[in-house]
Motif scaffolding. Sequence first.
Motif, PDB file in Angstrom:
ATOM      1  N   ILE A 344       0.813  -1.340  -0.125  1.00 47.86           N
ATOM      2  CA  ILE A 344       0.079   0.177   0.140  1.00 47.86           C
ATOM      3  C   ILE A 344       0.815   1.167  -0.021  1.00 47.86           C
ATOM      4  CG2 ILE A 344      -1.566   1.413   1.399  1.00 47.86           C
ATOM      5  CD1 ILE A 344      -2.856  -1.276   2.198  1.00 47.86           C
ATOM      6  N   GLU A 345       1.833   1.271   0.695  1.00 47.21           N
ATOM      7  CA  GLU A 345       2.911   2.510   0.781  1.00 47.21           C
ATOM      8  C   GLU A 345       3.543   2.686  -0.448  1.00 47.21           C
ATOM      9  OE1 GLU A 345       5.394   1.879   4.294  1.00 47.21           O
ATOM     10  OE2 GLU A 345       3.882   2.247   5.712  1.00 47.21           O
ATOM     11  N   ASP A 346       3.812   1.406  -1.398  1.00 40.37           N
ATOM     12  CA  ASP A 346       4.361   1.588  -2.695  1.00 40.37           C
ATOM     13  C   ASP A 346       3.568   2.273  -3.546  1.00 40.37           C
ATOM     14  OD1 ASP A 346       6.916   0.377  -1.576  1.00 40.37           O
ATOM     15  OD2 ASP A 346       6.545  -1.560  -2.145  1.00 40.37           O
ATOM     16  N   LEU A 347       2.330   1.744  -3.513  1.00 40.96           N
ATOM     17  CA  LEU A 347       1.195   2.258  -4.407  1.00 40.96           C
ATOM     18  C   LEU A 347       1.137   3.960  -4.092  1.00 40.96           C
ATOM     19  CD1 LEU A 347      -0.894   1.669  -6.459  1.00 40.96           C
ATOM     20  CD2 LEU A 347      -2.462   1.156  -4.778  1.00 40.96           C
ATOM     21  N   LEU A 348       1.039   4.084  -2.879  1.00 35.87           N
ATOM     22  CA  LEU A 348       1.068   5.584  -2.691  1.00 35.87           C
ATOM     23  C   LEU A 348       2.324   6.289  -3.262  1.00 35.87           C
ATOM     24  CD1 LEU A 348      -0.610   5.527   0.764  1.00 35.87           C
ATOM     25  CD2 LEU A 348      -1.957   6.042  -1.139  1.00 35.87           C
ATOM     26  N   ARG A 349       3.375   5.646  -2.716  1.00 36.78           N
ATOM     27  CA  ARG A 349       4.794   6.533  -3.413  1.00 36.78           C
ATOM     28  C   ARG A 349       4.788   6.560  -4.878  1.00 36.78           C
ATOM     29  NH1 ARG A 349      10.525   3.414  -3.011  1.00 36.78           N
ATOM     30  NH2 ARG A 349      11.777   5.462  -3.591  1.00 36.78           N
ATOM     31  N   TYR A 350       4.278   5.557  -5.673  1.00 30.17           N
ATOM     32  CA  TYR A 350       4.406   5.633  -7.129  1.00 30.17           C
ATOM     33  C   TYR A 350       3.427   6.927  -7.437  1.00 30.17           C
ATOM     34  CZ  TYR A 350       3.980   4.413 -11.951  1.00 30.17           C
ATOM     35  OH  TYR A 350       3.787   4.562 -13.396  1.00 30.17           O
ATOM     36  N   ASN A 351       2.226   6.665  -7.021  1.00 32.92           N
ATOM     37  CA  ASN A 351       1.121   7.750  -7.347  1.00 32.92           C
ATOM     38  C   ASN A 351       1.746   9.335  -6.986  1.00 32.92           C
ATOM     39  OD1 ASN A 351      -1.821   8.111  -8.105  1.00 32.92           O
ATOM     40  ND2 ASN A 351      -1.680   9.368  -6.149  1.00 32.92           N
ATOM     41  N   GLU A 352       2.287   9.161  -5.988  1.00 33.54           N
ATOM     42  CA  GLU A 352       3.022  10.668  -5.563  1.00 33.54           C
ATOM     43  C   GLU A 352       3.926  11.046  -6.591  1.00 33.54           C
ATOM     44  OE1 GLU A 352       5.152  12.998  -1.801  1.00 33.54           O
ATOM     45  OE2 GLU A 352       4.267  10.738  -1.538  1.00 33.54           O
ATOM     46  N   SER A 479      10.506   2.412 -12.596  1.00 38.23           N
ATOM     47  CA  SER A 479       9.404   3.099 -13.166  1.00 38.23           C
ATOM     48  C   SER A 479       9.420   4.685 -12.649  1.00 38.23           C
ATOM     49  CB  SER A 479       8.151   2.591 -12.495  1.00 38.23           C
ATOM     50  OG  SER A 479       7.934   1.123 -12.946  1.00 38.23           O
ATOM     51  N   ILE A 480       9.962   4.736 -11.292  1.00 37.61           N
ATOM     52  CA  ILE A 480      10.283   6.131 -11.045  1.00 37.61           C
ATOM     53  C   ILE A 480      11.179   6.781 -11.871  1.00 37.61           C
ATOM     54  CG2 ILE A 480      10.984   7.670  -9.028  1.00 37.61           C
ATOM     55  CD1 ILE A 480       9.694   5.392  -7.262  1.00 37.61           C
ATOM     56  N   VAL A 481      12.312   6.037 -12.118  1.00 34.90           N
ATOM     57  CA  VAL A 481      13.326   6.610 -12.990  1.00 34.90           C
ATOM     58  C   VAL A 481      12.959   7.056 -14.525  1.00 34.90           C
ATOM     59  CG1 VAL A 481      15.533   5.958 -14.394  1.00 34.90           C
ATOM     60  CG2 VAL A 481      15.232   5.172 -11.709  1.00 34.90           C
ATOM     61  N   ARG A 482      11.983   6.262 -14.933  1.00 30.74           N
ATOM     62  CA  ARG A 482      11.312   6.541 -16.200  1.00 30.74           C
ATOM     63  C   ARG A 482      10.436   7.911 -15.955  1.00 30.74           C
ATOM     64  NH1 ARG A 482       7.324   2.671 -19.332  1.00 30.74           N
ATOM     65  NH2 ARG A 482       6.023   3.334 -17.337  1.00 30.74           N
ATOM     66  N   GLU A 483       9.480   7.996 -15.268  1.00 27.64           N
ATOM     67  CA  GLU A 483       8.684   8.847 -14.883  1.00 27.64           C
ATOM     68  C   GLU A 483       9.393  10.287 -14.851  1.00 27.64           C
ATOM     69  OE1 GLU A 483       5.449   9.399 -14.795  1.00 27.64           O
ATOM     70  OE2 GLU A 483       5.234   7.302 -15.277  1.00 27.64           O
ATOM     71  N   TYR A 484      10.572  10.467 -13.887  1.00 28.22           N
ATOM     72  CA  TYR A 484      11.488  11.778 -13.742  1.00 28.22           C
ATOM     73  C   TYR A 484      12.007  11.878 -15.010  1.00 28.22           C
ATOM     74  CZ  TYR A 484      10.167  12.091  -8.789  1.00 28.22           C
ATOM     75  OH  TYR A 484       9.357  12.334  -7.685  1.00 28.22           O
ATOM     76  N   VAL A 485      12.638  11.000 -15.676  1.00 24.31           N
ATOM     77  CA  VAL A 485      13.476  11.217 -16.981  1.00 24.31           C
ATOM     78  C   VAL A 485      12.676  11.895 -18.029  1.00 24.31           C
ATOM     79  CG1 VAL A 485      14.794  10.310 -18.816  1.00 24.31           C
ATOM     80  CG2 VAL A 485      15.433   9.648 -16.543  1.00 24.31           C
ATOM     81  N   LEU A 486      11.625  11.304 -18.123  1.00 25.56           N
ATOM     82  CA  LEU A 486      10.496  11.985 -19.323  1.00 25.56           C
ATOM     83  C   LEU A 486      10.152  13.235 -18.921  1.00 25.56           C
ATOM     84  CD1 LEU A 486       8.349   8.753 -20.091  1.00 25.56           C
ATOM     85  CD2 LEU A 486      10.303   9.359 -21.420  1.00 25.56           C
TER      86      LEU A 486
END
Length: 511
Positions: A344-352, A479-486
């Motif tokens: 649940i915490e990972d899901l919230l973190r990715y959404n953030e 996934s976070i790497v891709r989001e921030y790089v894009l």
Amino acid sequence: MLKQAALQQPVSRSPAIRSAGMLPGLSFRQLLLAAFLLIAALLSGTSVHALFTLERMSTHSRETAGQAVRLTEEAQRLAERTVAMERSARQYLVLDDPAFRDRYAEAWQQAKAALAELREALPQAPAEVFNAWNSYSEAAWTVLQASEGQEQVAPPGPVRGKRKPEVRKPDPRALFQAFEHLPALNEQLAQESKREVERRNNALSDDLERQRKMLTFQVIGAIVLAVLLAFWFGLWLSRPLARMEMAIGRLGENRFDQPIEVKGPADLRRLGQQLDWLRRRLADLEAEKSRFLRHVSHELKTPLAALCEGAALLDDEVAGKLTDSQREISRILRQNTQSLQTQIEDLLRYNEVAFDAQHINRLPVDLRALLYKVIDDQRLQWVARDLKIEVEGGPRTAVLDPDKFAVVLANLLSNAVRFSPRGGTIRFVLSDSEGRVRIDCVDQGPGVAATDASRIFDPFYQGLNQPQGARHGNGIGLSIVREYVLAHDGDVRLVPAAAGAHFRIELPDES
């Protein structure tokens, strides 16, 4: 269900789409047809003008050739009639037959007609030549007309009828003296005719050369203008298509912060407004999804915390001593509740992270210094595994968000540390390539399986090659790497490698 219901709403409810139909102007197909017609009209006009010019020059050439032939014929006719005049005069002197004098008069009239034609066709010839020819021919006729008891008059035409009585014999010497000069005058007129023909041919050649150069310039100019028009129309018509392609790409990457504005033909502007309306709807749906996830996560955390607390109380034997079987059940409960809480915490973190990627605070940053800071922050992790970190390349400056890009480098490093064998080496390489800043991260781990290469950046996806003895990750680091790089207008991809994993980031060089 919320997302599906929102997408089922009719498009006609968008005020932007309703107003798009009121935009004036031509459509893409109409402008494309107009461009083709304009280019075709330009090339056709040049071709028609060239045909008319060639036809006019051909007519001029035929007229010049005809005039040259006529000049030559008149010069020859003048020479022939002069010979006939001299022959008739000599025969008249010998035979004293008036018929030969009549032949002379007839040939003389024909010669004067040819001389008149030459005078009109040779404006640049000396007038003295024509006057001298007339004088000598008149003098010859005067000699032939001389007779006793009659005045010497110039004949109006050939003399016909009976022989006149008491005619005095003409003086041959005066007659021969007149005919001595006529051949020279004929030759001079023939030379003047040749010069006139040559002058007209030269004028025709100069005109042809001038027209050829003019047609060459017109054809080249028409071709260049047609190419420029085609290039300009193609660029102008393809630009809105490229903008729509970029806008659709941003929508596919869940980047809804930039408005979509398409300029160009009316139908493409309307399509751009529809895409912008779709962007706003997708942004609203994304915000609703985020609110839904936060709400559900908050609602789940409360009973989950109670479950964790209950499992801990059971494990501490607060309610009484537990048997081995009960203690195993309590351990399973505690382990699964902790796993559920982590998910649940990972899901919230990715959404953030997906939300924060739309808000970038760009600053000039030294990538080498930022990379050393990230490596130093994770020193305990890679030192504990006896790893070696190498950084190659000099300082590189890029305009980016230092906090978010530090997360990118940290996730790459932690992923490499997790998969690297003990005592291995992790290399970071900073370089430039075609106006872009490149960052390569290479480890000596098991690498990425071929079946995982296309999904390695998907959220919550874990590949087949997992390190032995290590805990399973949550699958959101890359996934976070891709989001921030894009979000930084960059690109990240997995580079094929013989051993280990090789990740490459490319950022625009805006320094």
